[in-house]
Structure formats: C-alpha cells, structure tokens
Write a protein that holds these residues in place. Structure first.
Motif, PDB file in Angstrom:
ATOM      1  N   LEU A  98     -27.316 -48.690 -54.680  1.00 37.88           N
ATOM      2  CA  LEU A  98     -26.959 -47.349 -55.173  1.00 37.88           C
ATOM      3  C   LEU A  98     -25.882 -47.374 -56.253  1.00 37.88           C
ATOM      4  O   LEU A  98     -25.518 -46.333 -56.797  1.00 37.88           O
ATOM      5  CB  LEU A  98     -26.537 -46.442 -54.005  1.00 37.88           C
ATOM      6  CG  LEU A  98     -25.663 -47.070 -52.901  1.00 37.88           C
ATOM      7  CD1 LEU A  98     -24.316 -47.460 -53.390  1.00 37.88           C
ATOM      8  CD2 LEU A  98     -25.585 -46.141 -51.723  1.00 37.88           C
ATOM      9  N   SER A 230     -16.091 -40.758 -54.460  1.00 35.25           N
ATOM     10  CA  SER A 230     -15.886 -41.580 -53.257  1.00 35.25           C
ATOM     11  C   SER A 230     -16.129 -40.781 -51.980  1.00 35.25           C
ATOM     12  O   SER A 230     -17.241 -40.751 -51.446  1.00 35.25           O
ATOM     13  CB  SER A 230     -14.497 -42.201 -53.285  1.00 35.25           C
ATOM     14  OG  SER A 230     -13.483 -41.204 -53.238  1.00 35.25           O
ATOM     15  N   HIS A 278     -22.741 -33.707 -53.630  1.00 36.04           N
ATOM     16  CA  HIS A 278     -22.799 -35.063 -53.050  1.00 36.04           C
ATOM     17  C   HIS A 278     -24.189 -35.674 -53.265  1.00 36.04           C
ATOM     18  O   HIS A 278     -24.885 -36.002 -52.308  1.00 36.04           O
ATOM     19  CB  HIS A 278     -22.449 -35.044 -51.551  1.00 36.04           C
ATOM     20  CG  HIS A 278     -22.058 -36.408 -51.034  1.00 36.04           C
ATOM     21  ND1 HIS A 278     -21.226 -36.606 -49.969  1.00 36.04           N
ATOM     22  CD2 HIS A 278     -22.412 -37.656 -51.457  1.00 36.04           C
ATOM     23  CE1 HIS A 278     -21.069 -37.902 -49.749  1.00 36.04           C
ATOM     24  NE2 HIS A 278     -21.787 -38.560 -50.642  1.00 36.04           N
TER      25      HIS A 278
HETATM   26  P1  NAP Z   1     -16.483 -51.408 -52.204  1.00 26.36           P
HETATM   27  O1  NAP Z   1     -17.238 -52.375 -53.040  1.00 26.36           O
HETATM   28  O2  NAP Z   1     -16.087 -51.809 -50.835  1.00 26.36           O
HETATM   29  O3  NAP Z   1     -15.185 -50.952 -53.051  1.00 26.36           O
HETATM   30  C1  NAP Z   1     -14.221 -50.146 -52.477  1.00 26.36           C
HETATM   31  C2  NAP Z   1     -12.912 -50.176 -53.269  1.00 26.36           C
HETATM   32  O4  NAP Z   1     -11.939 -49.515 -52.432  1.00 26.36           O
HETATM   33  C3  NAP Z   1     -12.385 -51.562 -53.560  1.00 26.36           C
HETATM   34  O5  NAP Z   1     -11.848 -51.614 -54.849  1.00 26.36           O
HETATM   35  C4  NAP Z   1     -11.285 -51.753 -52.527  1.00 26.36           C
HETATM   36  O6  NAP Z   1     -10.216 -52.544 -52.953  1.00 26.36           O
HETATM   37  C5  NAP Z   1     -10.787 -50.339 -52.339  1.00 26.36           C
HETATM   38  N1  NAP Z   1     -10.157 -50.202 -51.009  1.00 26.36           N
HETATM   39  C6  NAP Z   1     -10.709 -50.470 -49.808  1.00 26.36           C
HETATM   40  N2  NAP Z   1      -9.829 -50.227 -48.819  1.00 26.36           N
HETATM   41  C7  NAP Z   1      -8.692 -49.804 -49.421  1.00 26.36           C
HETATM   42  C8  NAP Z   1      -7.419 -49.421 -48.942  1.00 26.36           C
HETATM   43  N3  NAP Z   1      -7.127 -49.415 -47.634  1.00 26.36           N
HETATM   44  N4  NAP Z   1      -6.479 -49.045 -49.837  1.00 26.36           N
HETATM   45  C9  NAP Z   1      -6.761 -49.062 -51.171  1.00 26.36           C
HETATM   46  N5  NAP Z   1      -7.949 -49.430 -51.680  1.00 26.36           N
HETATM   47  C10 NAP Z   1      -8.900 -49.798 -50.819  1.00 26.36           C
HETATM   48  O7  NAP Z   1     -17.304 -50.075 -52.012  1.00 26.36           O
HETATM   49  P2  NAP Z   1     -18.453 -49.452 -52.951  1.00 26.36           P
HETATM   50  O8  NAP Z   1     -19.770 -50.004 -52.553  1.00 26.36           O
HETATM   51  O9  NAP Z   1     -18.012 -49.560 -54.370  1.00 26.36           O
HETATM   52  O10 NAP Z   1     -18.421 -47.932 -52.470  1.00 26.36           O
HETATM   53  C11 NAP Z   1     -17.234 -47.171 -52.601  1.00 26.36           C
HETATM   54  C12 NAP Z   1     -17.382 -45.846 -51.909  1.00 26.36           C
HETATM   55  O11 NAP Z   1     -18.168 -44.955 -52.681  1.00 26.36           O
HETATM   56  C13 NAP Z   1     -18.136 -45.870 -50.559  1.00 26.36           C
HETATM   57  O12 NAP Z   1     -17.332 -46.354 -49.516  1.00 26.36           O
HETATM   58  C14 NAP Z   1     -18.521 -44.412 -50.393  1.00 26.36           C
HETATM   59  O13 NAP Z   1     -17.509 -43.743 -49.714  1.00 26.36           O
HETATM   60  C15 NAP Z   1     -18.615 -43.920 -51.831  1.00 26.36           C
HETATM   61  N6  NAP Z   1     -19.998 -43.604 -52.185  1.00 26.36           N
HETATM   62  C16 NAP Z   1     -20.295 -42.333 -52.602  1.00 26.36           C
HETATM   63  C17 NAP Z   1     -21.593 -41.983 -52.945  1.00 26.36           C
HETATM   64  C18 NAP Z   1     -21.931 -40.618 -53.440  1.00 26.36           C
HETATM   65  O14 NAP Z   1     -23.087 -40.206 -53.294  1.00 26.36           O
HETATM   66  N7  NAP Z   1     -21.005 -39.920 -54.053  1.00 26.36           N
HETATM   67  C19 NAP Z   1     -22.616 -42.937 -52.831  1.00 26.36           C
HETATM   68  C20 NAP Z   1     -22.299 -44.210 -52.407  1.00 26.36           C
HETATM   69  C21 NAP Z   1     -20.988 -44.533 -52.084  1.00 26.36           C
HETATM   70  P3  NAP Z   1     -10.359 -54.142 -53.093  1.00 26.36           P
HETATM   71  O15 NAP Z   1     -11.174 -54.332 -54.332  1.00 26.36           O
HETATM   72  O16 NAP Z   1      -8.971 -54.604 -53.236  1.00 26.36           O
HETATM   73  O17 NAP Z   1     -11.070 -54.621 -51.866  1.00 26.36           O
END
Ligand code: NAP
Length: 312
Positions: A98, A230, A278
């Motif tokens: 995604l 997010s 969303h």
């Molecule tokens: P990801 O690869 O796990 O990236 C998450 C980011 O958040 C990383 O940069 C991570 O930092 C940071 N992070 C995690 N825990 C943290 C903390 N405690 N404090 C500060 N920063 C923190 O996740 P992703 O696959 O990119 O997805 C991100 C989010 O997008 C999902 O979790 C979901 O909530 C959202 N999302 C939304 C949609 C929508 O339809 N709008 C669709 C899909 C996903 P590090 O790099 O240092 O680990």
C-alpha cells in the motif's frame, strides 16, 4: 464449527475468496463478538480482522482457542500486541503493497491544499470564473521544503515523490537513515520550524499519541501546511483545529482523524483543509493485494508454515 472468523467490511471479491477458502463466519465488528454463542467462539483459531475498532484482551478472552489475528492493513495500533503475546496469539499485517497509494494521497492532498484545487474547481463549475475572472493566486509547491515525520516504508515513498518536485527533504525518525542529501532532525519541533510542508507518516498507537503537539504546530508557522496520512492519534487535533481557525498555520490535508468517521464538525467550516475519508490505500488494486497477503498468512498458519508478515 468454523475455525475462521472474518471481522469487518470486505469487498465482495474478498468475501467470495474468503468464503471459498476458509468457510468462515462473518461478523461486522469485534464489538459484537459477545453475541456469538460460547461453542462458536470456542472453535475459532483464526480471526481475519479489518477496521479500526479495538481488538484487545477482552476480545481475546472471548476466543480461548485463538492463535492468529491476520490484520487487513499495515497499521495494527487497534490490536493490543502485549495482550496477543500474553494470549499466545500471533498477529500479521499487510506492509509494503500500500506504500504507493498512501504516498500518492499524501502528495495529492499537498498539491490540492497548496494550489486550492477544490476551491478552484468550484470557481470554474459555479460560473465565478466567467463572472469574476481569474481565480486568486495561491502557493507554489515545487522547490519548497518538505519535512517527513516518520521515514518508514510510506514516509520514504512520500519523500521520494516530493524530492522529484525539486523539494529540499528533511525528516525525523528514531534513527538516522542512509539518505544522502536529505537532512535528519532529532526533534519534531526543529523539523517543523524548518519546513513549509510537514507530512506525518508515523505509526499510530500510544507511543506516538499527540506527537504533533501544539508546539510542533506553532513551529510550522503561519505559512506552513500539515499533511497527515498516519492516524488521527498522532496529531493533537484540538490544537490543530485552534491553529487552523486562527490562521496560525496555513492549512492541512488530512486522511485520518480522531473518532472516524464521526469527525469533529469544526473541520467542515474550514476552507483551508483538504479532507479525505481515510482512503489512503483505497484502490481496487491495492485492496486486492492486501486481501491476498491476509489470506496468504491465514493459509500459512493452517499449513503450519512460517507466517509471511508477522508483527509479534
Ligand atoms: P513503518 O515503516 O513502520 O514506519 C513508521 C515510522 O514511524 C518510522 O519512521 C518509525 O521510526 C516511526 N516510529 C515508530 N514508532 C515510533 C515512536 N515510538 N516514536 C517516533 N517515531 C516512531 O510504517 P509504514 O508502513 O510506513 O506505515 C506508517 C503508518 O501509516 C501505519 O502504521 C498506519 O498507521 C498508516 N497508514 C495509513 C493509511 C491510510 O489509509 N491513511 C494506510 C496505510 C498505513 P523508525 O524509522 O526510527 O523506526
């Protein structure tokens, strides 16, 4: 008695494949688990979960034989992972497939907000163009400065897209990444202070609640735009609404909110906000790929194979 419980609102295609492969029981929400009889609940070993309603210790207690929650989505903040560990339940998600769609929506909202494309469309459709002339000037996108809060899988795709808009890329993550030419910030306030656009791509959940605080929003400033794909929880929404209403930031593009879908009605009166329901991953192609990963994890579980995308 079926071993598989499918929870949430699925497409007809996903429903048909799930039915054919797993002969499951379907329910709309974890909130109605308690209405199933004890024998039905006792047989369930796998839950296919979709949606954002909480799934924690209470729900797991109702399903004593549960061993797998296959989540439809990359974000699993609605699932209590500590409770899953304590109950011997594995959780899987649907990462990567995604990334492109969510990054596209982030960039789309940024363009829409800055170039006032919704308002300009109304201007043309309602005859104001003919009656009043040119649409008022708006703000440039290309060549400006973007900050990505959370340079994970999706954040990186957003940054790549904005870099191709000749933007100067700054980011915050918990650790510095190998990103030649991009500037790392250890503090979200410093990031917000530096950039024109702040794009939030953090994980949701308790650890990142209100990460975009009133202080971060103030640091973004009256020319700054906040984009959030997010979770609603990552932004102090009350502080954001106050800042938008007072013009202390220029605007926002939001795909996620607190209390979705019953979002704060204060948003409806703001014409400096682009609102999306969303729908970041909401394309036919990506939802099909997400459904496939969910079912592949369920299939792997049933065959005693390694899960494809475990999160615990
Ligand atoms: P990801 O690869 O796990 O990236 C998450 C980011 O958040 C990383 O940069 C991570 O930092 C940071 N992070 C995690 N825990 C943290 C903390 N405690 N404090 C500060 N920063 C923190 O996740 P992703 O696959 O990119 O997805 C991100 C989010 O997008 C999902 O979790 C979901 O909530 C959202 N999302 C939304 C949609 C929508 O339809 N709008 C669709 C899909 C996903 P590090 O790099 O240092 O680990």
């Amino acid at each position: 008695m079926t071993e598989t419980l499918v929870i949430g609102d699925y497409s007809d295609t996903d429903k048909a494949v799930l039915s054919e492969t797993f002969a499951p029981l379907f329910i709309a929400s974890p909130r109605t688990l308690g209405t199933l009889d004890k024998g039905t609940r006792a047989a369930v070993t796998v839950v296919a979960l979709k949606g954002h309603a909480p799934f924690g210790a209470d729900e797991m207690d109702l399903l004593p034989a549960l061993r797998l929650v296959a989540n439809y989505g990359v974000g699993y903040d609605a699932i209590d992972i500590a409770a899953a560990d304590a109950h011997g339940v594995k959780v899987t998600n649907t990462p990567d497939v995604l990334n492109d769609d969510v990054a596209d929506i982030a960039v789309g909202m940024l363009l829409c907000q800055s170039r006032e494309m919704m308002q300009a469309s109304t201007w043309a459709r309602t005859g104001e163009w003919a009656a009043k002339g040119e649409y008022p000037l708006n703000r440039k996108v290309s060549g400006r400065t973007a900050g990505i809060l959370g340079l994970g899988r999706i954040g990186r795709e957003i940054a790549n897209r904005l870099a191709s808009f000749k933007m100067d890329i700054h980011y915050f993550a918990r650790s510095e990444k190998d990103t030649p030419g991009w500037t790392y910030h250890t503090d979200p306030v410093s990031l917000a202070h530096t950039v024109d656009f702040l794009v939030v791509a953090l994980v949701g959940g308790k650890d990142t609640e209100n990460f975009v605080s009133a202080q971060v929003i103030e640091a973004l400033g009256s020319r700054g735009v906040l984009i959030n794909i997010s979770r609603g929880t990552t932004v102090d929404e009350a502080a954001l609404l106050d800042a938008l209403e007072a013009g202390r930031i220029a605007g926002a593009g939001l795909d996620v909110f607190l209390n979705e879908p019953n979002i704060d009605p204060r948003f409806y009166d703001l014409n400096n906000v682009v609102i999306q329901p969303h729908q970041g991953s909401g394309t036919v192609e990506t939802r099909a790929a997400m459904g496939q990963i969910q079912r592949d994890n369920m299939g792997a579980f049933h065959r005693g194979k390694q899960l494809l995308t475990p999160v615990n």
